[in-house]
Design a protein around this motif. Structure first.
Motif, PDB file in Angstrom:
ATOM      1  N   GLN A 238       0.842  -1.211   0.000  1.00  0.00           N
ATOM      2  CA  GLN A 238       0.000   0.000   0.000  1.00  0.00           C
ATOM      3  C   GLN A 238       0.875   1.258   0.000  1.00  0.00           C
ATOM      4  N   SER A 239       1.927   1.248   0.809  1.00  0.00           N
ATOM      5  CA  SER A 239       2.809   2.413   0.877  1.00  0.00           C
ATOM      6  C   SER A 239       3.453   2.697  -0.478  1.00  0.00           C
ATOM      7  N   LEU A 240       3.892   1.647  -1.163  1.00  0.00           N
ATOM      8  CA  LEU A 240       4.537   1.849  -2.459  1.00  0.00           C
ATOM      9  C   LEU A 240       3.557   2.427  -3.480  1.00  0.00           C
ATOM     10  N   VAL A 241       2.298   2.044  -3.364  1.00  0.00           N
ATOM     11  CA  VAL A 241       1.284   2.621  -4.252  1.00  0.00           C
ATOM     12  C   VAL A 241       1.117   4.111  -3.924  1.00  0.00           C
ATOM     13  N   ASP A 242       1.071   4.452  -2.619  1.00  0.00           N
ATOM     14  CA  ASP A 242       0.886   5.856  -2.208  1.00  0.00           C
ATOM     15  C   ASP A 242       2.064   6.718  -2.644  1.00  0.00           C
ATOM     16  N   PRO A 248      12.060  -0.736  -9.990  1.00  0.00           N
ATOM     17  CA  PRO A 248      12.620  -0.967 -11.324  1.00  0.00           C
ATOM     18  C   PRO A 248      11.858  -2.078 -12.049  1.00  0.00           C
ATOM     19  N   GLU A 249      11.784  -1.991 -13.368  1.00  0.00           N
ATOM     20  CA  GLU A 249      11.177  -3.064 -14.156  1.00  0.00           C
ATOM     21  C   GLU A 249      11.996  -4.328 -13.925  1.00  0.00           C
ATOM     22  N   GLY A 250      11.335  -5.453 -14.008  1.00  0.00           N
ATOM     23  CA  GLY A 250      12.085  -6.704 -13.896  1.00  0.00           C
ATOM     24  C   GLY A 250      12.063  -7.296 -12.494  1.00  0.00           C
ATOM     25  N   VAL A 251      11.561  -6.538 -11.514  1.00  0.00           N
ATOM     26  CA  VAL A 251      11.414  -7.111 -10.172  1.00  0.00           C
ATOM     27  C   VAL A 251      10.105  -7.891 -10.124  1.00  0.00           C
ATOM     28  N   ALA A 252      10.159  -9.111  -9.635  1.00  0.00           N
ATOM     29  CA  ALA A 252       8.928  -9.872  -9.414  1.00  0.00           C
ATOM     30  C   ALA A 252       8.523  -9.669  -7.960  1.00  0.00           C
ATOM     31  N   VAL A 253       7.297  -9.175  -7.755  1.00  0.00           N
ATOM     32  CA  VAL A 253       6.849  -8.842  -6.405  1.00  0.00           C
ATOM     33  C   VAL A 253       5.876  -9.903  -5.896  1.00  0.00           C
ATOM     34  N   TYR A 254       6.141 -10.416  -4.703  1.00  0.00           N
ATOM     35  CA  TYR A 254       5.249 -11.388  -4.062  1.00  0.00           C
ATOM     36  C   TYR A 254       4.647 -10.732  -2.828  1.00  0.00           C
ATOM     37  N   ALA A 267      -4.037  -0.979  -8.695  1.00  0.00           N
ATOM     38  CA  ALA A 267      -3.238   0.238  -8.492  1.00  0.00           C
ATOM     39  C   ALA A 267      -1.752  -0.104  -8.509  1.00  0.00           C
ATOM     40  N   PHE A 268      -1.405  -1.216  -7.890  1.00  0.00           N
ATOM     41  CA  PHE A 268       0.006  -1.605  -7.830  1.00  0.00           C
ATOM     42  C   PHE A 268       0.524  -1.937  -9.228  1.00  0.00           C
ATOM     43  N   GLN A 269      -0.315  -2.650  -9.987  1.00  0.00           N
ATOM     44  CA  GLN A 269       0.134  -3.050 -11.329  1.00  0.00           C
ATOM     45  C   GLN A 269       0.249  -1.860 -12.274  1.00  0.00           C
ATOM     46  N   SER A 270      -0.591  -0.839 -12.068  1.00  0.00           N
ATOM     47  CA  SER A 270      -0.467   0.307 -12.973  1.00  0.00           C
ATOM     48  C   SER A 270       0.574   1.314 -12.484  1.00  0.00           C
ATOM     49  N   ARG A 271       0.683   1.495 -11.156  1.00  0.00           N
ATOM     50  CA  ARG A 271       1.613   2.528 -10.671  1.00  0.00           C
ATOM     51  C   ARG A 271       2.980   1.973 -10.316  1.00  0.00           C
ATOM     52  N   GLN A 272       3.064   0.664 -10.073  1.00  0.00           N
ATOM     53  CA  GLN A 272       4.364   0.081  -9.743  1.00  0.00           C
ATOM     54  C   GLN A 272       4.793  -0.867 -10.865  1.00  0.00           C
TER      55      GLN A 272
END
Lengths: 480, 93
Positions: A238-242, A248-254, A267-272
């Protein structure tokens, strides 16, 4: 026979000796050096009196030291309990007594947790001349590696023994977007979620980046070290979205640990980053399912198909399997699941019927086999991925002078999940502020965040607390 | 935004810090500075860590119905910055 967990760790250290096992502010620690230091530290623990099968608590905040000590306990075959820096003394002492822990590993001798303090000699372990672990007894697959704690329905902690075999199989079952690379878990190692992934990574050859940090620095750190896999808590996500500072591109987030809403995923997929994996799992079983990046649009509450080797069924209250798209209780068998709880046969029988794990989550399977999470069958609250049962709060509060009746309930927060609150019917002399502190001392982060006085606790005709009503009143602002 | 609204929000921020179960002012001088609107005090010097930030957010939500994430606390790292941020949020509603 040597445990498969240790065998894998040794093999990784031998085969990928040059590869960094740990990267932190002090630099890189190669797998060869990691393995050697773990062995020497295990030998020194043995000299300090620790023996195979004896439970030991770990209370070390420095990340590298904690992991070295932790792997050394794995090598020795000592079941380990992890203490967090914010755990209350009463909680620690209770766990030590219950698990009959013989020692606390700490970096200073002042800890008073009800067991002798053993101070690891990290400097000596780092020196190649120190003695090795070659002559020490070797744990086998059935040896307990960790005593993990969780919130319990009856008001006491549940303690989940996880064997060497289970830990290894859990490491192999989890989904990893890349076969090797740098994994970064920004939460400190003392958090269960963080620690178990670090141990899993150590035995499967990933490089662990240790860098506990503010949420706002996470993108920068990922960029600086070229992180491949990032594991976030829902609050960090949530913080990263805010923030809008992009990863960076190429990071896989779990992300996992509690329900991740459709809007937050979008929101995360569009802004992060687009490569967002939403995981579903339990401490008792390891990872169960994972929703990959392309699934979120179609199933905003989906947690994906079961992972390879995982059996999953949706059943009704009597244990009969239900057809697709019908919501019921989720039951699971995973390769690395635990077989029950420490000193609680009744809870074990209830939660592990017929070799399944049925922890009280509800859900449905779609026609194409995606698990859609439906919430809890009971009253469990999830505050920023911390599970809290009302019973444990109520049990503590009932012991406070002047409390006549009480009920814990969640105030639903869009950001934090369920904020635990406590409604109290008290005698006139009941000091609510002191009750808050009383709970905090005994429950730590599982304590209620607000105590409100009521004339009576709402109950249904059978006498069961109507928590929904209390939550609704909280949502209306009645308790502000 | 009126300065009265800003001052009221500042008081709420200070109340949230004083109620924090994890951290708090370490001296009477810091406390005096926290309570003086002409001065400021950073969360870092109050010893805020991730748990302290979470507790701070939870207090704002349970007491005042204000929902913010820990990331937003990091984005406004002092009492006055936080008060201005929250007052701005309120005004924008």
């Amino acid at each position: 026979m040597e445990s498969s967990l240790l065998a894998n760790f040794r093999e990784t250290c031998a085969k990928h000796g040059e590869r960094p096992a740990i990267i932190d502010a002090r630099g890189n620690l190669s797998y060869a050096e990691y393995g050697a230091q773990v062995g020497r530290l295990a030998a020194s623990f043995h000299e300090q009196g620790l023996r195979l099968g004896e439970a030991v608590a770990v209370s070390i905040t420095d990340e590298r030291s904690h992991l070295l000590a932790s792997m050394a306990l794995v090598r020795l075959g000592c079941p380990q309990i992890t203490f967090g820096g914010h755990d209350q003394p009463a909680q620690r002492q209770g766990l030590i007594a219950r698990c009959r822990a013989v020692a606390v590993l700490a970096t200073d001798a002042s800890a008073d947790d009800g067991a002798p303090v053993v101070i690891p000699d990290f400097e000596r372990a780092a020196s190649a001349s120190a003695c090795t672990d070659a002559s020490l007894p070797v744990p086998d697959d059935g040896t307990v590696a960790a005593l993990q704690t969780g919130s319990g329905t009856t008001g006491t902690f549940k303690v989940i023994p996880t064997s060497h075999r289970s830990l290894m199989l859990q490491a192999l079952t989890r989904h990893m977007a890349v076969p090797t690379g740098i994994e970064y878990v920004p939460s400190p190692v003392e958090f269960l979620y963080s620690k178990k992934h670090r141990l899993r990574s150590a035995v499967t050859g990933y490089t662990g980046l240790l860098h506990a940090t503010e949420h706002s620095h996470i993108p920068d750190i990922c960029r600086r070290y070229g992180v491949d896999i990032l594991r976030l808590s829902p609050a960090q996500m949530q913080s990263l979205v805010d923030f809008g500072i992009r990863l960076p591109e190429g990071v896989a987030v779990y992300v996992g640990g509690s329900r991740i809403s459709g809007p937050l995923r979008a929101a995360f997929q569009s802004r992060q980053v687009r490569s967002l994996y939403v995981e579903y799992g339990a401490t008792e079983t390891g990872n169960i399912a994972v929703a990959s990046p392309e699934m979120h649009d179609r199933y905003p509450d989906g947690v994906g198909p079961p992972l390879q080797g995982v059996q999953l069924e949706i059943v009704d209250d009597s244990g009969r399997p239900l057809p697709p798209n019908v919501e019921g209780l989720i039951r699971i068998r995973t390769p690395g699941m635990s077989s029950g709880y420490f000193d609680d046969d009744e809870l074990t029988a209830r939660t592990f019927p017929d070799g399944w794990y049925q922890g009280g989550d509800r859900g449905a399977l779609t026609d194409d086999g995606v698990l859609v999470f439906g919430g809890r069958a009971d009253d469990m609250m999830i505050l920023n991925s911390i599970n809290i049962f009302p019973a444990e709060i109520e049990k503590v509060a009932e012991g406070f002078p002047g409390v006549i009746d009480c009920a814990a309930f969640p105030m639903r927060s869009p950001v934090h999940g369920d904020i635990p609150m406590l409604a109290v019917v008290g005698a006139e002399a009941c000091d609510l502020k002191a009750l808050m502190s009383f709970c905090r001392e005994r429950l730590g982060i599982r304590a209620p965040r607000k105590v409100v006085a009521l004339a009576e606790i709402p109950r249904n005709p059978q006498g069961k607390v109507v928590r929904r009503e209390l939550s609704a009143r909280a949502a209306d602002g009645e308790f502000q | 935004m009126t300065s009265a609204a800003l001052l009221a929000m500042r008081e709420r921020v200070v109340a949230a810090i004083l109620s924090n179960p994890v951290v708090g002012p370490d001296s009477a001088a810091t406390l005096a500075r926290m309570n003086d609107p002409v001065q400021d005090c950073t969360f870092e010097e109050l010893g805020f860590d991730s748990l302290a930030r979470m507790e701070f957010c939870i207090f704002l939500e349970t007491e005042f119905g204000i929902s913010i994430s820990s990331g937003e606390v990091e984005g406004s790292p002092s009492i006055n910055a936080m008060a201005a941020y929250l007052a701005g949020m309120n005004a924008g509603r």
